[in-house]
Design a protein around this motif. Structure first.
Motif, PDB file in Angstrom:
ATOM      1  N   GLY A  61       0.793  -1.216   0.000  1.00  0.00           N
ATOM      2  CA  GLY A  61       0.000   0.000   0.000  1.00  0.00           C
ATOM      3  C   GLY A  61       0.826   1.267   0.000  1.00  0.00           C
ATOM      4  O   GLY A  61       0.263   2.369  -0.011  1.00  0.00           O
ATOM      5  N   THR A  62       2.150   1.156  -0.003  1.00  0.00           N
ATOM      6  CA  THR A  62       3.004   2.342  -0.020  1.00  0.00           C
ATOM      7  C   THR A  62       2.897   3.017  -1.385  1.00  0.00           C
ATOM      8  O   THR A  62       3.167   2.394  -2.412  1.00  0.00           O
ATOM      9  N   ALA A  63       2.524   4.286  -1.380  1.00  0.00           N
ATOM     10  CA  ALA A  63       2.374   5.043  -2.624  1.00  0.00           C
ATOM     11  C   ALA A  63       3.628   5.860  -2.944  1.00  0.00           C
ATOM     12  O   ALA A  63       3.874   6.188  -4.104  1.00  0.00           O
ATOM     13  N   GLN A  64       4.406   6.194  -1.911  1.00  0.00           N
ATOM     14  CA  GLN A  64       5.586   7.029  -2.091  1.00  0.00           C
ATOM     15  C   GLN A  64       6.462   6.899  -0.854  1.00  0.00           C
ATOM     16  O   GLN A  64       5.959   6.693   0.250  1.00  0.00           O
ATOM     17  N   LEU A  65       7.757   7.013  -1.046  1.00  0.00           N
ATOM     18  CA  LEU A  65       8.693   7.039   0.071  1.00  0.00           C
ATOM     19  C   LEU A  65       9.174   8.474   0.256  1.00  0.00           C
ATOM     20  O   LEU A  65       9.388   9.199  -0.720  1.00  0.00           O
ATOM     21  N   LEU A  66       9.305   8.873   1.499  1.00  0.00           N
ATOM     22  CA  LEU A  66       9.799  10.196   1.840  1.00  0.00           C
ATOM     23  C   LEU A  66      11.080  10.019   2.641  1.00  0.00           C
ATOM     24  O   LEU A  66      11.087   9.329   3.662  1.00  0.00           O
ATOM     25  N   LEU A  67      12.162  10.643   2.174  1.00  0.00           N
ATOM     26  CA  LEU A  67      13.441  10.616   2.873  1.00  0.00           C
ATOM     27  C   LEU A  67      13.749  12.016   3.374  1.00  0.00           C
ATOM     28  O   LEU A  67      13.639  12.987   2.615  1.00  0.00           O
ATOM     29  N   VAL A  68      14.100  12.131   4.639  1.00  0.00           N
ATOM     30  CA  VAL A  68      14.456  13.412   5.254  1.00  0.00           C
ATOM     31  C   VAL A  68      15.798  13.230   5.945  1.00  0.00           C
ATOM     32  O   VAL A  68      16.006  12.253   6.665  1.00  0.00           O
ATOM     33  N   MET A  69      16.729  14.174   5.720  1.00  0.00           N
ATOM     34  CA  MET A  69      18.020  14.160   6.416  1.00  0.00           C
ATOM     35  C   MET A  69      18.094  15.410   7.284  1.00  0.00           C
ATOM     36  O   MET A  69      17.932  16.526   6.787  1.00  0.00           O
ATOM     37  N   GLU A  70      18.338  15.216   8.586  1.00  0.00           N
ATOM     38  CA  GLU A  70      18.399  16.333   9.531  1.00  0.00           C
ATOM     39  C   GLU A  70      19.693  16.321  10.325  1.00  0.00           C
ATOM     40  O   GLU A  70      20.222  15.258  10.648  1.00  0.00           O
ATOM     41  N   ASP A  71      20.175  17.522  10.675  1.00  0.00           N
ATOM     42  CA  ASP A  71      21.289  17.698  11.601  1.00  0.00           C
ATOM     43  C   ASP A  71      20.672  17.924  12.970  1.00  0.00           C
ATOM     44  O   ASP A  71      20.060  18.965  13.220  1.00  0.00           O
ATOM     45  N   LEU A  72      20.823  16.948  13.862  1.00  0.00           N
ATOM     46  CA  LEU A  72      20.213  17.034  15.194  1.00  0.00           C
ATOM     47  C   LEU A  72      21.008  17.899  16.162  1.00  0.00           C
ATOM     48  O   LEU A  72      20.509  18.227  17.235  1.00  0.00           O
ATOM     49  N   ASP A  73      22.241  18.264  15.804  1.00  0.00           N
ATOM     50  CA  ASP A  73      23.106  18.957  16.762  1.00  0.00           C
ATOM     51  C   ASP A  73      23.461  20.389  16.379  1.00  0.00           C
ATOM     52  O   ASP A  73      24.327  21.005  17.000  1.00  0.00           O
ATOM     53  N   VAL A  74      22.795  20.928  15.369  1.00  0.00           N
ATOM     54  CA  VAL A  74      23.025  22.308  14.978  1.00  0.00           C
ATOM     55  C   VAL A  74      22.684  23.215  16.166  1.00  0.00           C
ATOM     56  O   VAL A  74      21.748  22.930  16.910  1.00  0.00           O
ATOM     57  N   PRO A  75      23.457  24.306  16.396  1.00  0.00           N
ATOM     58  CA  PRO A  75      23.185  25.166  17.559  1.00  0.00           C
ATOM     59  C   PRO A  75      22.033  26.149  17.301  1.00  0.00           C
ATOM     60  O   PRO A  75      22.185  27.358  17.374  1.00  0.00           O
TER      61      PRO A  75
ATOM     62  N   LEU B 134       2.514  12.841  -1.969  1.00  0.00           N
ATOM     63  CA  LEU B 134       2.371  14.273  -1.718  1.00  0.00           C
ATOM     64  C   LEU B 134       2.054  14.966  -3.037  1.00  0.00           C
ATOM     65  O   LEU B 134       2.563  14.576  -4.087  1.00  0.00           O
ATOM     66  N   ASP B 135       1.238  15.996  -2.974  1.00  0.00           N
ATOM     67  CA  ASP B 135       0.895  16.697  -4.216  1.00  0.00           C
ATOM     68  C   ASP B 135       2.013  17.655  -4.619  1.00  0.00           C
ATOM     69  O   ASP B 135       2.928  17.931  -3.843  1.00  0.00           O
ATOM     70  N   ASP B 136       1.931  18.148  -5.835  1.00  0.00           N
ATOM     71  CA  ASP B 136       2.976  19.015  -6.372  1.00  0.00           C
ATOM     72  C   ASP B 136       3.163  20.285  -5.553  1.00  0.00           C
ATOM     73  O   ASP B 136       4.272  20.786  -5.435  1.00  0.00           O
ATOM     74  N   ALA B 137       2.097  20.809  -4.971  1.00  0.00           N
ATOM     75  CA  ALA B 137       2.192  22.029  -4.163  1.00  0.00           C
ATOM     76  C   ALA B 137       3.066  21.806  -2.934  1.00  0.00           C
ATOM     77  O   ALA B 137       3.816  22.687  -2.525  1.00  0.00           O
ATOM     78  N   ALA B 138       2.998  20.618  -2.351  1.00  0.00           N
ATOM     79  CA  ALA B 138       3.803  20.312  -1.167  1.00  0.00           C
ATOM     80  C   ALA B 138       5.292  20.337  -1.500  1.00  0.00           C
ATOM     81  O   ALA B 138       6.114  20.687  -0.665  1.00  0.00           O
ATOM     82  N   GLU B 139       5.641  19.986  -2.734  1.00  0.00           N
ATOM     83  CA  GLU B 139       7.054  19.941  -3.117  1.00  0.00           C
ATOM     84  C   GLU B 139       7.722  21.309  -3.072  1.00  0.00           C
ATOM     85  O   GLU B 139       8.918  21.400  -2.880  1.00  0.00           O
ATOM     86  N   GLY B 140       6.955  22.389  -3.270  1.00  0.00           N
ATOM     87  CA  GLY B 140       7.533  23.721  -3.227  1.00  0.00           C
ATOM     88  C   GLY B 140       7.572  24.315  -1.833  1.00  0.00           C
ATOM     89  O   GLY B 140       8.144  25.376  -1.630  1.00  0.00           O
ATOM     90  N   ALA B 141       6.980  23.634  -0.878  1.00  0.00           N
ATOM     91  CA  ALA B 141       6.893  24.142   0.496  1.00  0.00           C
ATOM     92  C   ALA B 141       8.195  23.919   1.259  1.00  0.00           C
ATOM     93  O   ALA B 141       8.986  23.048   0.929  1.00  0.00           O
ATOM     94  N   ARG B 142       8.378  24.683   2.278  1.00  0.00           N
ATOM     95  CA  ARG B 142       9.521  24.460   3.184  1.00  0.00           C
ATOM     96  C   ARG B 142       9.308  23.134   3.907  1.00  0.00           C
ATOM     97  O   ARG B 142       8.178  22.657   4.009  1.00  0.00           O
ATOM     98  N   PRO B 143      10.379  22.540   4.437  1.00  0.00           N
ATOM     99  CA  PRO B 143      10.255  21.196   5.039  1.00  0.00           C
ATOM    100  C   PRO B 143       9.166  21.064   6.099  1.00  0.00           C
ATOM    101  O   PRO B 143       8.422  20.089   6.088  1.00  0.00           O
ATOM    102  N   ARG B 144       9.039  22.020   7.016  1.00  0.00           N
ATOM    103  CA  ARG B 144       8.023  21.885   8.065  1.00  0.00           C
ATOM    104  C   ARG B 144       6.619  21.875   7.471  1.00  0.00           C
ATOM    105  O   ARG B 144       5.761  21.110   7.888  1.00  0.00           O
ATOM    106  N   ALA B 145       6.375  22.727   6.453  1.00  0.00           N
ATOM    107  CA  ALA B 145       5.065  22.759   5.799  1.00  0.00           C
ATOM    108  C   ALA B 145       4.834  21.478   5.009  1.00  0.00           C
ATOM    109  O   ALA B 145       3.733  20.929   5.006  1.00  0.00           O
ATOM    110  N   LEU B 146       5.864  20.980   4.350  1.00  0.00           N
ATOM    111  CA  LEU B 146       5.744  19.722   3.603  1.00  0.00           C
ATOM    112  C   LEU B 146       5.374  18.586   4.548  1.00  0.00           C
ATOM    113  O   LEU B 146       4.452  17.819   4.279  1.00  0.00           O
ATOM    114  N   LEU B 147       6.061  18.494   5.680  1.00  0.00           N
ATOM    115  CA  LEU B 147       5.769  17.426   6.645  1.00  0.00           C
ATOM    116  C   LEU B 147       4.364  17.575   7.218  1.00  0.00           C
ATOM    117  O   LEU B 147       3.683  16.579   7.465  1.00  0.00           O
ATOM    118  N   SER B 148       3.920  18.813   7.403  1.00  0.00           N
ATOM    119  CA  SER B 148       2.560  19.046   7.922  1.00  0.00           C
ATOM    120  C   SER B 148       1.488  18.684   6.907  1.00  0.00           C
ATOM    121  O   SER B 148       0.341  18.452   7.265  1.00  0.00           O
TER     122      SER B 148
END
Length: 186
Positions: free
Chosen positions: A70-84, A153-167
């Motif tokens: 049932g997976t329609a798409q995979l989402l990969l996110v890379m984050e720096d957890l230790d940025v100040p 995710l729809d095409d509009a989400a692709e232009g959003a900043r990461p937090r908006a895309l995840l939301s």
């Protein structure tokens, strides 16, 4: 830069603000994410670091177990957890065809993404942006998060900043997995 790193040594992002802890992204941990370039919790090779950090900005090899039915798409996110900063910085966001179970080194390049890979905006820009922590700040954890989405995710989400895309993810993911690499500039 080393002095700045030392002054900020005890300032780290709030890990609770990571995508991994977002309520809308909770799912069974049923994807195993690995890399041929580093093991979970180990240092990432220098060639994967940002050019200003002494590297080539080459995205690592990544592989994962087959996603749930049932997976329609995979989402990969890379984050720096230790940025100040108050929240982790998103270094890369990728939408991947669910038939893929592997990305070759360099497949997250903004100019030449691998087959079945689309690259929405990250905090820094499109595509892979390797580790480049402040000199002297200590080792940073770079976490790769993979989500199996039940709806693309729809095409509009692709232009959003990461937090908006995840939301914009409307249905809970079917599964997820994570892999952490470290990098330090001395």
């Amino acid at each position: 830069m080393t002095l700045l790193g030392k002054l900020l040594k005890n300032r780290k992002a709030d890990e609770a603000a990571s995508a991994w802890h977002r309520p809308g992204l909770q799912a069974p941990d049923n994807l195993t994410l690995t890399s041929g370039d580093f093991t979970d919790g180990a240092p990432m090779p220098a060639r994967q670091a940002a050019k200003h950090g002494g590297g080539e900005d080459l995205s690592p090899h990544l592989a994962w177990t087959a996603p749930p039915a049932g997976t329609a798409q995979l989402l990969l996110v890379m984050e720096d957890l230790d940025v100040p900063l108050p929240r982790p910085i998103t270094h890369c966001v990728a939408l991947i065809d669910p038939s893929r179970t592997e990305l070759e080194p360099g497949a997250l390049d903004a100019k030449r993404p691998g087959p079945g890979v689309r690259l929405p905006r990250a905090s820094i820009g499109r595509g892979y942006h390797g580790p480049g922590p402040i000199k002297g700040h200590g080792p940073h954890r770079y976490v790769f998060l993979l989500y199996a989405l039940s709806a693309p995710l729809d095409d509009a989400a692709e232009g959003a900043r990461p937090r908006a895309l995840l939301s914009s993810i409307s249905a809970p993911p079917l599964g997820r997995g994570r892999l952490t690499g470290t990098y330090e500039r001395r």
